[in-house]
Design a protein around this motif. Structure first.
Motif, PDB file in Angstrom:
ATOM      1  N   ILE A  28       0.843  -1.198   0.000  1.00  0.00           N
ATOM      2  CA  ILE A  28       0.000   0.000   0.000  1.00  0.00           C
ATOM      3  C   ILE A  28       0.880   1.251   0.000  1.00  0.00           C
ATOM      4  CG2 ILE A  28      -1.632   1.365   1.374  1.00  0.00           C
ATOM      5  CD1 ILE A  28      -2.830  -1.372   2.316  1.00  0.00           C
ATOM      6  N   VAL A  29       1.895   1.265   0.840  1.00  0.00           N
ATOM      7  CA  VAL A  29       2.799   2.415   0.920  1.00  0.00           C
ATOM      8  C   VAL A  29       3.569   2.558  -0.396  1.00  0.00           C
ATOM      9  CG1 VAL A  29       4.812   3.378   2.098  1.00  0.00           C
ATOM     10  CG2 VAL A  29       2.964   2.337   3.434  1.00  0.00           C
ATOM     11  N   ALA A  30       4.031   1.453  -0.947  1.00  0.00           N
ATOM     12  CA  ALA A  30       4.774   1.498  -2.213  1.00  0.00           C
ATOM     13  C   ALA A  30       3.886   2.015  -3.350  1.00  0.00           C
ATOM     14  CB  ALA A  30       5.315   0.113  -2.554  1.00  0.00           C
ATOM     15  N   TYR A  31       2.639   1.577  -3.391  1.00  0.00           N
ATOM     16  CA  TYR A  31       1.698   2.044  -4.409  1.00  0.00           C
ATOM     17  C   TYR A  31       1.502   3.555  -4.287  1.00  0.00           C
ATOM     18  CZ  TYR A  31      -2.544   2.524  -7.205  1.00  0.00           C
ATOM     19  OH  TYR A  31      -3.465   2.916  -8.148  1.00  0.00           O
ATOM     20  N   ARG A  32       1.348   4.026  -3.078  1.00  0.00           N
ATOM     21  CA  ARG A  32       1.156   5.463  -2.832  1.00  0.00           C
ATOM     22  C   ARG A  32       2.385   6.255  -3.257  1.00  0.00           C
ATOM     23  NH1 ARG A  32       0.215   6.138   3.099  1.00  0.00           N
ATOM     24  NH2 ARG A  32       2.471   6.213   3.231  1.00  0.00           N
ATOM     25  N   GLU A  33       3.566   5.726  -2.973  1.00  0.00           N
ATOM     26  CA  GLU A  33       4.802   6.418  -3.353  1.00  0.00           C
ATOM     27  C   GLU A  33       4.974   6.457  -4.870  1.00  0.00           C
ATOM     28  OE1 GLU A  33       7.766   4.321  -1.067  1.00  0.00           O
ATOM     29  OE2 GLU A  33       7.294   5.451   0.761  1.00  0.00           O
ATOM     30  N   GLU A  34       4.547   5.406  -5.539  1.00  0.00           N
ATOM     31  CA  GLU A  34       4.698   5.321  -6.993  1.00  0.00           C
ATOM     32  C   GLU A  34       3.617   6.113  -7.747  1.00  0.00           C
ATOM     33  OE1 GLU A  34       4.581   1.937 -10.512  1.00  0.00           O
ATOM     34  OE2 GLU A  34       5.194   1.348  -8.485  1.00  0.00           O
ATOM     35  N   HIS A  35       2.380   6.082  -7.248  1.00  0.00           N
ATOM     36  CA  HIS A  35       1.258   6.675  -7.971  1.00  0.00           C
ATOM     37  C   HIS A  35       0.738   7.973  -7.370  1.00  0.00           C
ATOM     38  CE1 HIS A  35       1.109   2.378  -9.137  1.00  0.00           C
ATOM     39  NE2 HIS A  35       0.799   2.896 -10.325  1.00  0.00           N
ATOM     40  N   GLY A  36       1.254   8.379  -6.257  1.00  0.00           N
ATOM     41  CA  GLY A  36       0.772   9.588  -5.589  1.00  0.00           C
ATOM     42  C   GLY A  36      -0.355   9.256  -4.624  1.00  0.00           C
ATOM     43  N   ALA A  37      -0.923  10.301  -4.075  1.00  0.00           N
ATOM     44  CA  ALA A  37      -1.966  10.139  -3.059  1.00  0.00           C
ATOM     45  C   ALA A  37      -3.168   9.390  -3.614  1.00  0.00           C
ATOM     46  CB  ALA A  37      -2.399  11.505  -2.548  1.00  0.00           C
ATOM     47  N   PHE A  38      -3.785   8.606  -2.734  1.00  0.00           N
ATOM     48  CA  PHE A  38      -5.010   7.894  -3.098  1.00  0.00           C
ATOM     49  C   PHE A  38      -6.125   8.920  -3.290  1.00  0.00           C
ATOM     50  CE2 PHE A  38      -2.666   4.507  -0.997  1.00  0.00           C
ATOM     51  CZ  PHE A  38      -2.993   3.382  -1.749  1.00  0.00           C
ATOM     52  N   ALA A  39      -6.878   8.783  -4.389  1.00  0.00           N
ATOM     53  CA  ALA A  39      -8.027   9.654  -4.633  1.00  0.00           C
ATOM     54  C   ALA A  39      -9.272   9.091  -3.949  1.00  0.00           C
ATOM     55  CB  ALA A  39      -8.265   9.812  -6.127  1.00  0.00           C
ATOM     56  N   SER A  40      -9.310   7.770  -3.780  1.00  0.00           N
ATOM     57  CA  SER A  40     -10.435   7.125  -3.093  1.00  0.00           C
ATOM     58  C   SER A  40      -9.954   5.831  -2.458  1.00  0.00           C
ATOM     59  CB  SER A  40     -11.594   6.852  -4.049  1.00  0.00           C
ATOM     60  OG  SER A  40     -11.348   5.700  -4.817  1.00  0.00           O
ATOM     61  N   VAL A  41     -10.714   5.369  -1.501  1.00  0.00           N
ATOM     62  CA  VAL A  41     -10.402   4.106  -0.819  1.00  0.00           C
ATOM     63  C   VAL A  41     -10.452   2.944  -1.812  1.00  0.00           C
ATOM     64  CG1 VAL A  41     -11.221   2.530   0.976  1.00  0.00           C
ATOM     65  CG2 VAL A  41     -11.211   4.987   1.404  1.00  0.00           C
ATOM     66  N   ASP A  42     -11.308   3.054  -2.814  1.00  0.00           N
ATOM     67  CA  ASP A  42     -11.448   1.982  -3.812  1.00  0.00           C
ATOM     68  C   ASP A  42     -10.171   1.730  -4.617  1.00  0.00           C
ATOM     69  OD1 ASP A  42     -14.141   1.279  -3.266  1.00  0.00           O
ATOM     70  OD2 ASP A  42     -14.807   3.083  -4.312  1.00  0.00           O
ATOM     71  N   GLU A  43      -9.257   2.674  -4.616  1.00  0.00           N
ATOM     72  CA  GLU A  43      -7.985   2.482  -5.310  1.00  0.00           C
ATOM     73  C   GLU A  43      -7.175   1.329  -4.726  1.00  0.00           C
ATOM     74  OE1 GLU A  43      -5.054   5.581  -6.819  1.00  0.00           O
ATOM     75  OE2 GLU A  43      -6.672   6.809  -5.978  1.00  0.00           O
ATOM     76  N   LEU A  44      -7.483   0.947  -3.508  1.00  0.00           N
ATOM     77  CA  LEU A  44      -6.781  -0.195  -2.910  1.00  0.00           C
ATOM     78  C   LEU A  44      -6.940  -1.456  -3.751  1.00  0.00           C
ATOM     79  CD1 LEU A  44      -7.476   0.161   0.923  1.00  0.00           C
ATOM     80  CD2 LEU A  44      -5.288   0.415  -0.248  1.00  0.00           C
ATOM     81  N   LEU A  45      -8.022  -1.523  -4.521  1.00  0.00           N
ATOM     82  CA  LEU A  45      -8.270  -2.701  -5.368  1.00  0.00           C
ATOM     83  C   LEU A  45      -7.204  -2.856  -6.450  1.00  0.00           C
ATOM     84  CD1 LEU A  45     -12.149  -2.381  -5.727  1.00  0.00           C
ATOM     85  CD2 LEU A  45     -10.874  -3.995  -4.294  1.00  0.00           C
ATOM     86  N   GLU A  46      -6.440  -1.815  -6.698  1.00  0.00           N
ATOM     87  CA  GLU A  46      -5.355  -1.866  -7.689  1.00  0.00           C
ATOM     88  C   GLU A  46      -4.136  -2.620  -7.147  1.00  0.00           C
ATOM     89  OE1 GLU A  46      -5.753  -0.724 -10.823  1.00  0.00           O
ATOM     90  OE2 GLU A  46      -7.802  -0.196 -10.237  1.00  0.00           O
ATOM     91  N   ILE A  47      -4.092  -2.833  -5.864  1.00  0.00           N
ATOM     92  CA  ILE A  47      -2.934  -3.480  -5.237  1.00  0.00           C
ATOM     93  C   ILE A  47      -3.143  -4.985  -5.204  1.00  0.00           C
ATOM     94  CG2 ILE A  47      -1.588  -3.637  -3.102  1.00  0.00           C
ATOM     95  CD1 ILE A  47      -2.493  -0.694  -2.587  1.00  0.00           C
ATOM     96  N   LYS A  48      -2.142  -5.700  -5.682  1.00  0.00           N
ATOM     97  CA  LYS A  48      -2.210  -7.159  -5.720  1.00  0.00           C
ATOM     98  C   LYS A  48      -2.462  -7.705  -4.317  1.00  0.00           C
ATOM     99  CE  LYS A  48       0.339 -11.258  -7.054  1.00  0.00           C
ATOM    100  NZ  LYS A  48       1.563 -11.830  -7.580  1.00  0.00           N
TER     101      LYS A  48
END
Length: 96
Positions: A59-79
């Protein structure tokens, strides 16, 4: 001869009036929400259900790579994070 006997009846001792208890009003408790854009991996791991060290770090790595989460549903992008896991934790999360 009759002797007069006098009985004195006394009232029950005075008591303090009983005040009924105040009604219990149900209040909705506010659950503090965890901000996905500021939480570190250890906080994510310890606060969220079903999120261990690997997923928290992802989750932290995804945020660092893609920037701030726009919505909680973005978590579904993480394996490894699916609908069931997200739904279990949705009420605990925010992206303020």
């Amino acid at each position: 001869m009759f002797t007069s006997i006098s009985f004195s009846l006394s009232a029950a001792p005075a008591t303090t009036p009983v005040t009924p208890p105040a009604p219990v009003v149900a209040t909705q408790q506010t659950i503090p929400q965890l901000n996905l854009n500021t939480a570190d991996a250890l906080t994510l791991q310890s606060t969220l259900s079903g999120i261990g060290k690997t997923k928290a770090e992802a989750i932290v790595a995804y945020r660092e790579e893609h920037g701030a989460f726009a919505s909680v549903d973005e978590l579904l992008e993480i394996k490894g994070i699916g609908n069931a896991l997200l739904d279990r934790n949705r009420d605990k999360l925010t992206v303020n």
